[in-house]
Design an enzyme around this catalytic site. Structure first.
Site, PDB file in Angstrom:
ATOM      1  N   ASP A  48      26.954 -19.722  70.598  1.00  0.00           N
ATOM      2  CA  ASP A  48      28.031 -18.937  71.202  1.00  0.00           C
ATOM      3  C   ASP A  48      28.235 -19.151  72.689  1.00  0.00           C
ATOM      4  O   ASP A  48      28.945 -20.042  73.125  1.00  0.00           O
ATOM      5  CB  ASP A  48      27.820 -17.449  70.893  1.00  0.00           C
ATOM      6  CG  ASP A  48      27.954 -17.143  69.426  1.00  0.00           C
ATOM      7  OD1 ASP A  48      28.331 -16.018  69.074  1.00  0.00           O
ATOM      8  OD2 ASP A  48      27.681 -18.026  68.590  1.00  0.00           O
ATOM      9  N   GLU A  55      17.935  -8.780  65.355  1.00  0.00           N
ATOM     10  CA  GLU A  55      18.604 -10.073  65.515  1.00  0.00           C
ATOM     11  C   GLU A  55      18.001 -10.882  66.657  1.00  0.00           C
ATOM     12  O   GLU A  55      17.829 -12.090  66.562  1.00  0.00           O
ATOM     13  CB  GLU A  55      20.091  -9.836  65.781  1.00  0.00           C
ATOM     14  CG  GLU A  55      20.908 -11.101  65.953  1.00  0.00           C
ATOM     15  CD  GLU A  55      22.373 -10.817  66.230  1.00  0.00           C
ATOM     16  OE1 GLU A  55      23.181 -11.734  66.103  1.00  0.00           O
ATOM     17  OE2 GLU A  55      22.696  -9.662  66.588  1.00  0.00           O
TER      18      GLU A  55
END
Length: 815
Positions: free
Chosen positions: A550, A782
């Site tokens: 990202d 995460e």
């Protein structure tokens, strides 16, 4: 695997570090089974869902109808062949899932399952339109009632997740909601009289942990059945008294025949129902809540109305009783005459079910230890072994945030799953490879059906066929090939793997070729991720979503001159794996394409250093059109006469130039992760120094994604995008780095002892931090904060964070 059918270059809006924010804002998408082409301003082809079924209604005699059907079908097929866009044209090769090993008993054994990851508990079949079952319950928070159904962080459950699941016929889950502990167990069983897929049972056990208010001593559960194809369900009776008659519902379905749903319990239960007729089930929570609210307002009763709409395709059963409570729900298929229904129900309820669940749990525990052999690996950590879960069958990253398939996550998932159940892993990889289109492209996210689509904001449904995703499925394929070479599998398993690879090879070739043409850079041996926005005025550094990393900083000004180091290394993995697969399955007649030449080119150490190595820092970098003098500044714009809009806008203070992009982080370590660096090279020592330097990547909790010395370290990318891969600790990259540390610690060379010492300390840090967070919060996360080790991002993240299990077992991937 999700039903009917996960993460890509995480091409979705990232979850906030504040888990109480609205999780819908953080979901992105992958195309589902029916798609259409949409022209966009962006490069590539955009895909979106098309939920329409072609229906041909014929009102003529049978012969005329057949003739007309043939003509219409022929015309439609011909027209579609002419106008169908390539992006939605399947790859013209035999489907992998048509292999004999995926048919027969294997396929039937996986027909029913907990294939609905985004609900707390749900069951469906592996068919596009299924009979669907699920569980809701009424939770209490701040004196108000709330329906619990869809996994969402706003419910504030203390913990939930599968503590055991064998991926086939057994699973056990624990959910803690306020002071209530709810356990669900799932069991499948096949008898001679059963229909296709067999029978299944659900045990629901509810305990309290110190309720205080009188109103909270009762629990209200809602178990439902829904026919996705719209067929009507039959109610067991107008008045449901389970002590007189346990039948709740029945129906008829092609393949499984007549079926029945029964409720068995010794508890004093009150059962009410509501029959609904609706084409959609993804808003079922709202429908149940509206029913309850209406009853509460009209009659001051918190119960369903006992009303059955004509031809209802959804039946919701409210099961109410005092806590503690235990009840069994049994589904029997093939329930026609002479099918021993009562005997089969008895075998799946009460003491018999208890015995079977206990047996399955023991088998699970034995297999878990056999697969991962942790007893001797973590003797010093006996205090947390009892708490360690292995909930991996769904192959989705996170049930509340990402309850769908993500391509680059899946390769990491399979590193665990193939060790647990080889054929389930082959089944999952086969499904992904069967998604390849005629150009060799695989959509990075899979949104299968309206229920999954309901969790994805519309703006994230589009995907571009020009953009890729790390080909991590080669990680597991490489493991399987190496396993055959080292005789890790039985003869039967090896034959199944080889058969799989022979069928898959043409698809793998197409996938590799897609990468090796669409993602090529200008220089021989260079690649770059497509999809970066070179016109943005709001991003500090244009994101590279297709890479999976990202907001990891790349060249400040995206151009075709870029050389992305991580993609070059992924292509080395792919070429090396393709070469190994070719050698294994084509021992005599090798395919025309020579993958060894590509592998040799990309593994050439001198070429790598010429393209990506910076001697001054001893680090590897991307290359591109770049300047460090970029910032976000507030800009005020007048809108109309009375309103001023204030926004963060990107400012470039220096002309960019083509050069190495000086950001040390995970990307810098890809040559180390792919073991291109010779064990005797001084550059290897430089990599070890970067890894172990506390001022750069090292923390007591794992390795940072970006160095503290980077100008982008923990910088927001936009006003609304907090840093994601700009500092926090991610388990998948730490796993790959650990794998290479262990490799170099076993290789002859001057730095093996240094690599060993770093390996052991990093491994201990990662395990300790994940376990401590799990004890403290009840979840895997995460990512983890690099300053204090606190879990961040999406919780219930039993995707690649579960690689910590392989770290504990010291089970690493090989080159």
């Amino acid at each position: 695997m999700t039903g009917g059918g996960r993460r890509s270059a995480r091409s979705r809006t990232k979850p906030s570090t504040d888990v109480n924010e609205d999780d819908d804002a953080f979901n992105k998408a992958k195309p589902i089974s029916k798609l259409r082409r949409v022209k966009t301003k962006d490069h590539g082809t955009a895909l979106r869902i098309l939920n329409a079924d072609l229906k041909i209604i014929l009102g003529f005699g049978i012969i005329a109808a057949l003739i007309i059907f043939f003509l219409v079908h022929h015309l439609i097929s011909t027209a579609e062949e002419v106008r169908r866009p390539r992006v939605v044209t399947p790859f013209p090769a035999p489907r992998i899932m048509d292999l004999p090993q995926f048919q027969g008993e294997h396929k039937e054994s996986l027909y029913w399952g907990t294939y609905r990851p985004h609900v707390y508990f749900g069951i469906r079949a592996r068919t596009p339109l299924s009979l669907v079952a699920g569980l809701m319950w009424l939770g209490v928070k701040d004196g108000r009632y709330f329906i619990r159904h869809i996994c969402q962080d706003s419910d504030d459950l203390s913990t939930y997740g599968w503590t055991s699941h064998n991926g086939r016929d057994f699973g056990h889950q624990v959910l803690v909601d306020q002071d209530m502990t709810l356990a669900t167990s799932f069991l499948k069983y096949k008898e001679d009289d059963s229909g296709y897929g067999g029978d299944w049972a659900v045990r629901i056990n509810v305990q309290n942990q110190g309720w205080n208010e009188e109103m909270q001593k009762n629990v209200h559960l809602f178990f439902y059945l829904a026919e996705e194809d719209g067929n009507a369900l039959s109610l067991g009776g107008d008045t449901l008294d389970i002590h007189e008659n346990s039948l709740l519902a029945s129906g008829l379905r092609t393949g499984i025949g007549e079926w029945q749903l029964h409720l068995k319990s010794k508890a004093d239960l009150e059962v009410h129902y509501s029959g609904l007729r609706t084409p959609h089930i993804h808003n079922l929570s709202d429908l149940v809540q509206e029913n309850l609210a209406s009853q509460l307002i009209r009659f001051n009763r918190l119960q369903l109305p006992d009303i059955y709409q004509s031809s209802s395709n959804i039946l919701v059963f409210q099961i109410s009783g005092r806590i503690p409570l235990e009840t069994d729900i049994v589904f029997v298929s093939g329930a026609g005459e002479n099918s021993r229904v009562e005997e089969r129900i008895s075998n799946l309820a009460g003491v018999s079910l208890t015995n079977q669940l206990n047996k399955k749990q023991r088998e699970f525990d034995v297999k878990f230890e056999s697969c991962f052999q942790l007893a001797d690996k973590v003797k010093s950590h006996d205090d947390f072994l009892l708490y360690w879960p292995a909930e991996l069958y769904t192959a989705v990253p996170s049930r509340p945030f990402f309850p769908r398939g993500f391509l680059w996550d899946e390769g990491f998932h399979q590193l665990l799953i193939w060790r647990w159940d080889l054929h389930i892993s082959l089944d999952i990889v086969g499904h992904w490879l069967d998604l390849i289109n005629i150009d060799g492209w695989i959509p990075r996210e899979q949104i299968l059906g309206a229920e999954a689509l309901s969790k994805v904001p519309a703006e994230f449904v589009l995907q571009h066929s020009s953009n890729g995703n790390p080909p991590t499925l080669f990680l597991v394929l490489r493991d399987l090939v190496n396993g055959i070479k080292k005789n890790k599998f039985t003869a039967s398993e090896s034959n199944d793997i080889i058969s799989f690879l022979q069928q898959a090879f043409v698809r793998l070739e197409a996938w590799f070729q897609w990468f090796n043409t669409t993602q090529l850079g200008k220089d021989v041996g260079s690649y770059y991720w497509h999809g970066r926005d070179n016109l943005t005025i709001r991003e500090l550094n244009p994101k590279t979503l297709s890479s999976g990393l990202d907001d990891y900083p790349r060249a400040s000004h995206p151009t075709e001159d870029e050389r992305h180091l991580d993609l070059r290394c992924w292509m080395l993995l792919a070429a090396d794996c393709m070469n190994s697969v070719a050698e294994l399955i084509w021992k005599e007649n090798k395919p025309e394409k020579d993958y060894s030449s590509t592998s040799n080119l990309l593994s050439d150490f001198d070429t790598l250093n010429q393209m990506h190595f910076d001697h001054a820092s001893g680090a590897y970098f991307d290359f591109g059109n770049h300047t460090e003098k970029v910032r976000l500044s507030w800009k005020e714009n007048m809108i109309g006469n009375n309103y001023v809009n204030r926004e963060l806008v990107r400012e470039v203070l220096e002309r960019p130039e083509l050069k190495l992009v000086p950001h040390v982080g995970y990307v810098s370590l890809f040559p180390f992760m792919t073991r291109i660096i010779p064990s005797e090279s001084w550059i290897l020592e430089k990599q070890l120094d970067l890894i172990s330097n506390r001022s750069i990547l090292w923390t007591n909790y794992g390795l940072r994604s970006l160095a503290k010395t980077s100008s982008m370290y923990m910088k927001r990318n936009t006003e609304h995008d907090a840093p994601y891969w700009r500092g926090p600790i991610w388990m998948n990259m730490n796993y790959m780095i650990l794998s290479s540390l262990r490799h170099y610690s076993l290789e002859n060379g001057p730095y093996r002892d240094k690599a060993r010492a770093i390996y052991e300390e990093l491994r201990d840090n990662l395990i300790r931090n994940v376990v401590q967070n799990y004890h403290r919060t009840g979840f895997l996360w995460e990512q983890y904060d690099q300053k204090q080790g606190k879990g961040k991002g999406a919780r219930v993240f039993t995707g690649w964070t579960s690689l910590v299990l392989l770290i504990m077992a010291e089970a690493y991937n090989e080159m």
